[in-house]
Design an enzyme around this catalytic site. Sequence first.
Site, PDB file in Angstrom:
ATOM      1  N   LEU A   1       0.823  -1.217   0.000  1.00 57.74           N
ATOM      2  CA  LEU A   1       0.000   0.000   0.000  1.00 57.74           C
ATOM      3  C   LEU A   1       0.851   1.259   0.000  1.00 57.74           C
ATOM      4  O   LEU A   1       0.462   2.286  -0.552  1.00 57.74           O
ATOM      5  CB  LEU A   1      -0.929   0.012   1.222  1.00 57.74           C
TER       6      LEU A   1
ATOM      7  N   ASP B   1       8.576   6.271   6.220  1.00 58.00           N
ATOM      8  CA  ASP B   1       9.891   6.511   6.771  1.00 58.00           C
ATOM      9  C   ASP B   1      10.364   5.365   7.663  1.00 58.00           C
ATOM     10  O   ASP B   1      11.563   5.099   7.757  1.00 58.00           O
ATOM     11  CB  ASP B   1       9.854   7.820   7.565  1.00 58.00           C
TER      12      ASP B   1
ATOM     13  N   ASP C   1       1.977  15.820  12.930  1.00 58.83           N
ATOM     14  CA  ASP C   1       2.293  15.460  11.545  1.00 58.83           C
ATOM     15  C   ASP C   1       1.045  15.477  10.668  1.00 58.83           C
ATOM     16  O   ASP C   1       0.856  14.606   9.810  1.00 58.83           O
ATOM     17  CB  ASP C   1       2.949  14.077  11.492  1.00 58.83           C
TER      18      ASP C   1
ATOM     19  N   GLY D   1       8.573   2.227   7.826  1.00 56.69           N
ATOM     20  CA  GLY D   1       8.091   0.893   7.477  1.00 56.69           C
ATOM     21  C   GLY D   1       7.300   0.867   6.184  1.00 56.69           C
ATOM     22  O   GLY D   1       7.084   1.886   5.543  1.00 56.69           O
TER      23      GLY D   1
HETATM   24  N1  LIG Z   1      -4.427   1.537   7.283  1.00 59.69           N
HETATM   25  C1  LIG Z   1      -4.024   1.797   6.037  1.00 59.69           C
HETATM   26  N2  LIG Z   1      -4.843   1.514   5.060  1.00 59.69           N
HETATM   27  C2  LIG Z   1      -4.466   1.766   3.803  1.00 59.69           C
HETATM   28  N3  LIG Z   1      -3.299   2.308   3.479  1.00 59.69           N
HETATM   29  C3  LIG Z   1      -2.446   2.617   4.458  1.00 59.69           C
HETATM   30  C4  LIG Z   1      -2.774   2.387   5.790  1.00 59.69           C
HETATM   31  N4  LIG Z   1      -1.761   2.795   6.549  1.00 59.69           N
HETATM   32  C5  LIG Z   1      -0.856   3.263   5.718  1.00 59.69           C
HETATM   33  N5  LIG Z   1      -1.235   3.168   4.461  1.00 59.69           N
HETATM   34  C6  LIG Z   1      -0.487   3.552   3.294  1.00 59.69           C
HETATM   35  O1  LIG Z   1       0.861   3.257   3.507  1.00 59.69           O
HETATM   36  C7  LIG Z   1       1.662   4.371   3.287  1.00 59.69           C
HETATM   37  C8  LIG Z   1       2.789   4.430   4.305  1.00 59.69           C
HETATM   38  O2  LIG Z   1       2.239   4.349   5.529  1.00 59.69           O
HETATM   39  P1  LIG Z   1       2.832   5.066   6.829  1.00 59.69           P
HETATM   40  O3  LIG Z   1       2.415   6.489   6.777  1.00 59.69           O
HETATM   41  O4  LIG Z   1       2.388   4.331   7.968  1.00 59.69           O
HETATM   42  O5  LIG Z   1       4.373   4.966   6.731  1.00 59.69           O
HETATM   43  P2  LIG Z   1       5.387   5.828   7.541  1.00 59.69           P
HETATM   44  O6  LIG Z   1       6.695   5.261   7.379  1.00 59.69           O
HETATM   45  O7  LIG Z   1       4.868   6.006   8.871  1.00 59.69           O
HETATM   46  O8  LIG Z   1       5.318   7.201   6.824  1.00 59.69           O
HETATM   47  P3  LIG Z   1       6.000   8.522   7.339  1.00 59.69           P
HETATM   48  O9  LIG Z   1       7.179   8.720   6.531  1.00 59.69           O
HETATM   49  O10 LIG Z   1       4.995   9.574   7.170  1.00 59.69           O
HETATM   50  O11 LIG Z   1       6.308   8.310   8.749  1.00 59.69           O
HETATM   51  C9  LIG Z   1       0.758   5.557   3.357  1.00 59.69           C
HETATM   52  O12 LIG Z   1       1.120   6.496   2.385  1.00 59.69           O
HETATM   53  C10 LIG Z   1      -0.600   5.022   3.071  1.00 59.69           C
HETATM   54  O13 LIG Z   1      -0.975   5.261   1.742  1.00 59.69           O
END
Ligand SMILES: Nc1ncnc2c1ncn2[C@@H]1O[C@H](COP(=O)(O)OP(=O)(O)OP(=O)(O)O)[C@@H](O)[C@H]1O
Length: 898
Positions: free
Chosen positions: A511, A515, A630, A517
């Site tokens: 999906l 940053d 954020d 995961g």
């Molecule tokens: N519950 C969900 N349902 C559908 N898509 C999701 C969900 N959670 C995350 N995503 C998708 O996964 C991508 C990455 O998720 P996430 O924001 O958790 O990663 P991150 O590493 O925390 O990002 P960041 O760099 O903002 O910290 C998001 O852009 C989103 O499109």
Amino acid sequence: MGSFAGSCEIVEEKDEARSTKHSGRYGKSVLGSSSNDLERKQQQQQREYHGSLEYDIDKLFQSIPVKPSTTRLMTSSFRNLETSASAGPSRTTSPSNRIAMKKPGTPQSPRVFGLSDSVSLKQALRDRCISKASEMAAQKRLSKSAAASPRVSEADRIKTLYNQVSNESRSTLLLPVDKGKGSLLEIPSSSNDKPSSSRSVPELEIQMLHESKKNSGSCLSSGSGDYEIELDQNVVDSPSAHAFVEEDVIEIDKHVTSLPSGSCKKDDYVTELDKKTRSSASLETEQKGKLDNEPSSGTEKSKTVRKVTRMIPRPKQQPKKKILLKKKLKIGIVSAANTTKKDEETEKILCQRCHCSLKSSSTDNQPPPYTTSHHPEICSDSLSSVSNNAGKEADGNSSGSCTISQSSEAEIVVMKQDVSSSNDSGNGARDEKETEIPTSSEKFEFSLSSKDSVGDDYSRSTSMSEESNLSRFSCGNKPHMSMDVRWEAIKHVKLQCGSLGLRHFNLLKKLGCGDIGTVYLAELIGTNCLFAIKVMDNEFLARRKKSPRAQAEREILKMLDHPFLPTLYAQFTSDNLSCLVMEYCPGGDLHVLRQKQLGRCFPEPAARFYLAEILLALEYLHMLGVIYRDLKPENILVREDGHIMLTDFDLSLRCAVNPTLLRSTSPPGGDPARMSGPYNTSNCIQPFCITEPSCQVSCFSPRLSSNQQKGRKPNHLSKTQQQLKRSLPQLVAEPTEARSNSFVGTHEYLAPEIIKGEGHGAAVDWWTFGVLLYELLYGKTPFKGYNNDETLANVVLQNLKFPDSPLVSFQAKDLIRGLLVKEPENRLGSEKGSVEIKRHPFFEGLNWALIRCAIPPELPDFYEFGGGGQEAACSPGGNDDRYLECKAVGDHLEFELF
Ligand SMILES: Nc1ncnc2c1ncn2[C@@H]1O[C@H](COP(=O)(O)OP(=O)(O)OP(=O)(O)O)[C@@H](O)[C@H]1O
């Protein structure tokens, strides 16, 4: 035929007339009457009698030799009985006894006998029968009793039989009706009157009971003494019946032993029985009054009585009522004896508090359910949830002290609840392999994209106790998702396999990648349940010093229970990969969705809808002591139903918060000066301009449609309504004291205070909230520069400007102005948080409590099966800016198409 005088003596006065009458009829020869007529009649009768069958039988009977001594003994025995009956209270003759005594002289008897032949035929026959029966009974008894006399007279046998008959009749007929009267009749007051065989058992019992009474301590109260009186009475009255009682007592004793010592029911039972038995016992005491003077020990007595009564046969008929009473008495005695004073006190308290549920409360160590009395109740639906959760945290992690104080500006009560976050107490017990502890901070770690988040310091962040989180988490205790089948699916797998792992999922699609995961769409094998699994490499995180961010996110996710925030279903570690199993949002994110809108920006109603839901999510987070930090469209996901879900908590700051319930008469939003711009003036030319400030609008005020608004005065609420709305309590859950010096966030969304490094608090979320609204409405952020540095400089230095197009309402712009105030202390929301923002006219008429029921803006038909990723951004989509809003008008809901 002899004299009838002996018989007449035992006939009661009432029957004497009849005897006389009969003697007149049959006794002429005896009395020597001289009347000729009478003589003739008598001779006639005698002739008739001589020819009758009765006469023959009589003759036959007379031929049977009757020992004079026996006859005399019988007579004297009857006399003794009569004497003893008239001697004192114990002489009260029972009705059955009376009938037996009178029979020999009844008119039905055709003959009367003199003393030598002192019994009539029937009487004699009766005597023979009685003797036989008596003999049998005596033999039975003698065979059992070593003390039985070998010489048992016929009279004794009659008496014994009589006693048995009397006892039996009493136990079968009289006991339930007349406990007192029929009790002691046949028990002679003096041992001299008793044949040795018949007195042995009851007397022994009485003696032993007396002894046990004397020997007993004072452990039983007078009330208990009453029970013993009843017990004694039983022994005296009916030994056989007592044997039955005793058996039940033994059973009851066992039962009582098995009762929990602190049983509330038991206590109540005893108390209830106390009343009943005391009254019945006192009733009997009045009538008996012989054995009940001394206090006694129920336990000892029970033992004694048990010893005695084991020798006594159990009768066929059992006096139920009596036994029932006895059971109760026994329970009372035993429980009273076993319950300490402390127990009693505890029981009382517990009884008063929880009544019937004492057992569970005494054995269960579960914390009490969180009630609204512990936590402030608020009008908004989501706020209730917020409050509840905050309460949970308070209870689970901190002192959770509820204090009552008075706000400086609130005129009524302020309920304060300290929710002090505890330090990290470890890692998830469910996450066995995970041993990360947030220790380091990341300084100024900018990423390439201006929209990428940056984060550094987590030293100030605190986390909730793992234990409390786990207790909620493991139960799946998320009320807003309690009906979700996914809980059951996961629970089922856990039950079957013991634990949950990546092997239980089919990873269907990636999906997105963030940053810390990568997020996958996954299906729980064997079910149709879809989840979003965030997979993080622990080694990678440790190497990049991002483990604290992952930990913070996990901790926060565990706490959440809100319709606009993700539900964490499970977490586990597989092959050094930390996995968070979350709710899947198939609608993509708002960034993608915005791109798909006409002009790449949302129509104002849609923006208002999303902003409202985000505001509730932020409010909830603040209530939990989480500063999100954020906010950006990329982190706002769209659910299948079109409502939003705020994700990504790895940059969030956790802090202490004091949720406060306020009832204020001051204008919402506090200082009117903080309502910026032309909002307070009447010269606005915007379409939905409200010329007069209507700051009083509460979250429950009905929203007017555009048409209605046009035709009405802006300040349409009556004075009473306004006052009522003002007096509605407000929940203030703003962590105003929180401070962080971390440089976190996304460049275009960074608040000036973060960039300047002056330290920041919850107000940064209201800044980002303003930037978000700006972007949703205008399709771009307000301070975007050519590069990140310029963007940062613009944020700090540049004044806010609004593009000419698209056309945006005055209220929207006013809200943005209020939020994008560079000084955090003057920013809208910095003082009372979401309460101030909710009351802004931009949200006027919005039903906050029912927003989750409102029909969201229509989604473009772009996503199939997780189209929320990058693919979705390119997908064409519709652009229908109409949506239904659900609102409460009076007692019913109204839907309005915008
Ligand atoms: N519950 C969900 N349902 C559908 N898509 C999701 C969900 N959670 C995350 N995503 C998708 O996964 C991508 C990455 O998720 P996430 O924001 O958790 O990663 P991150 O590493 O925390 O990002 P960041 O760099 O903002 O910290 C998001 O852009 C989103 O499109």
